[in-house]
Design a protein around this motif. Sequence first.
Motif, PDB file in Angstrom:
ATOM      1  N   ARG A  14       2.600 -58.102   9.659  1.00 59.24           N
ATOM      2  CA  ARG A  14       1.242 -57.668  10.005  1.00 59.24           C
ATOM      3  C   ARG A  14       0.717 -56.591   9.043  1.00 59.24           C
ATOM      4  N   THR A  15       0.831 -56.869   7.747  1.00 56.55           N
ATOM      5  CA  THR A  15       0.329 -55.945   6.726  1.00 56.55           C
ATOM      6  C   THR A  15      -1.192 -55.988   6.674  1.00 56.55           C
ATOM      7  N   ALA A  16      -1.798 -54.818   6.593  1.00 54.57           N
ATOM      8  CA  ALA A  16      -3.255 -54.732   6.416  1.00 54.57           C
ATOM      9  C   ALA A  16      -3.549 -53.639   5.398  1.00 54.57           C
ATOM     10  N   VAL A  17      -4.361 -53.962   4.380  1.00 53.74           N
ATOM     11  CA  VAL A  17      -4.807 -52.991   3.381  1.00 53.74           C
ATOM     12  C   VAL A  17      -6.290 -52.728   3.625  1.00 53.74           C
ATOM     13  N   MET A  18      -6.645 -51.452   3.769  1.00 57.17           N
ATOM     14  CA  MET A  18      -7.982 -51.089   4.230  1.00 57.17           C
ATOM     15  C   MET A  18      -8.638 -50.046   3.324  1.00 57.17           C
ATOM     16  N   ASN A  19      -9.961 -50.066   3.313  1.00 58.85           N
ATOM     17  CA  ASN A  19     -10.800 -49.026   2.718  1.00 58.85           C
ATOM     18  C   ASN A  19     -10.859 -49.067   1.199  1.00 58.85           C
ATOM     19  N   LEU A  20     -10.524 -50.195   0.604  1.00 55.86           N
ATOM     20  CA  LEU A  20     -10.556 -50.298  -0.857  1.00 55.86           C
ATOM     21  C   LEU A  20     -11.980 -50.091  -1.387  1.00 55.86           C
ATOM     22  N   GLU A  21     -12.970 -50.666  -0.710  1.00 59.93           N
ATOM     23  CA  GLU A  21     -14.356 -50.528  -1.167  1.00 59.93           C
ATOM     24  C   GLU A  21     -14.794 -49.066  -1.193  1.00 59.93           C
ATOM     25  N   ASN A  22     -14.544 -48.352  -0.119  1.00 55.83           N
ATOM     26  CA  ASN A  22     -14.961 -46.947  -0.053  1.00 55.83           C
ATOM     27  C   ASN A  22     -14.191 -46.086  -1.048  1.00 55.83           C
ATOM     28  N   ALA A  23     -12.912 -46.398  -1.249  1.00 54.93           N
ATOM     29  CA  ALA A  23     -12.113 -45.632  -2.199  1.00 54.93           C
ATOM     30  C   ALA A  23     -12.662 -45.770  -3.620  1.00 54.93           C
ATOM     31  N   ILE A  24     -13.020 -46.992  -4.010  1.00 56.43           N
ATOM     32  CA  ILE A  24     -13.558 -47.209  -5.351  1.00 56.43           C
ATOM     33  C   ILE A  24     -14.927 -46.551  -5.502  1.00 56.43           C
ATOM     34  N   ARG A  25     -15.738 -46.647  -4.468  1.00 56.38           N
ATOM     35  CA  ARG A  25     -17.039 -45.978  -4.541  1.00 56.38           C
ATOM     36  C   ARG A  25     -16.863 -44.471  -4.708  1.00 56.38           C
ATOM     37  N   GLY A  26     -15.925 -43.899  -3.969  1.00 54.86           N
ATOM     38  CA  GLY A  26     -15.656 -42.472  -4.098  1.00 54.86           C
ATOM     39  C   GLY A  26     -15.119 -42.092  -5.454  1.00 54.86           C
ATOM     40  N   ALA A  27     -14.365 -43.003  -6.070  1.00 55.92           N
ATOM     41  CA  ALA A  27     -13.841 -42.731  -7.407  1.00 55.92           C
ATOM     42  C   ALA A  27     -14.961 -42.592  -8.431  1.00 55.92           C
ATOM     43  N   ARG A  28     -16.120 -43.175  -8.139  1.00 57.16           N
ATOM     44  CA  ARG A  28     -17.254 -43.081  -9.064  1.00 57.16           C
ATOM     45  C   ARG A  28     -18.154 -41.876  -8.775  1.00 57.16           C
ATOM     46  N   ASN A  29     -17.884 -41.164  -7.704  1.00 54.19           N
ATOM     47  CA  ASN A  29     -18.739 -40.015  -7.366  1.00 54.19           C
ATOM     48  C   ASN A  29     -18.803 -38.948  -8.456  1.00 54.19           C
ATOM     49  N   PRO A  30     -17.680 -38.563  -9.085  1.00 60.92           N
ATOM     50  CA  PRO A  30     -17.752 -37.467 -10.063  1.00 60.92           C
ATOM     51  C   PRO A  30     -18.711 -37.724 -11.218  1.00 60.92           C
TER      52      PRO A  30
END
Length: 207
Positions: free
Chosen positions: A6-22
């Motif tokens: 029951r593996t689930a990977v979550m929040n990839l979209e938000n993490a990448i968007r945050g990586a572009r914030n700086p």
Amino acid sequence: MLKTERTAVMNLENAIRGARNPMNSWARMDSAYDKEGNYILGENDLDLAKRLAHAGSDHRKFLRQIFVSVDITAPLYWWKEFDTYKVGTVANSTSTMHKIHAKEFSREDFSCDRLDAGGLAALDAVIVYLESERQKFLANKEDRQPWHNMIQMLPSSYNQMRTVTMNYENLINIYYARRTHKLAEWHVLCDWILSLPYAKELICIKD
């Protein structure tokens, strides 16, 4: 023995968007969801993610926002080592204290795949004893002595399932600290890590 389910990977979209914030570079985002609901990194986003992942922990903070949840079944002797990774991880386990008497003891409850004939014979003797104490406790739950006997005689090879939440930064640390460990369970977990989305690009950063 170690099993992941029951593996689930979550929040990839938000993490990448945050990586572009700086750099306020959100206009360069080119990732999207596929028909199965998986978030697929575009060429621009994957290139940024790889560069940040390789730049060091100060620059790859976005990896701490990619969350992984998984059910792991493993022996108690392995869980004692996994408990080293307390920072950034959470685990809820099945209860030995409350449920040790709930089912009949059998070999399937233990990691015994690398025992020789003598070891299996010794384990079988312990299983017979534990089951006899379980039956005593079920017959009279007011008598706690059989319960104490089960708890204190339970081998460290007893398998326990825990639901674990981690992030990709945790997994970098685990993978490089344990991939050559002598316990086979760590090799199974490291193989599971390699199966996660973008593991080769974002987790195996030292290879």
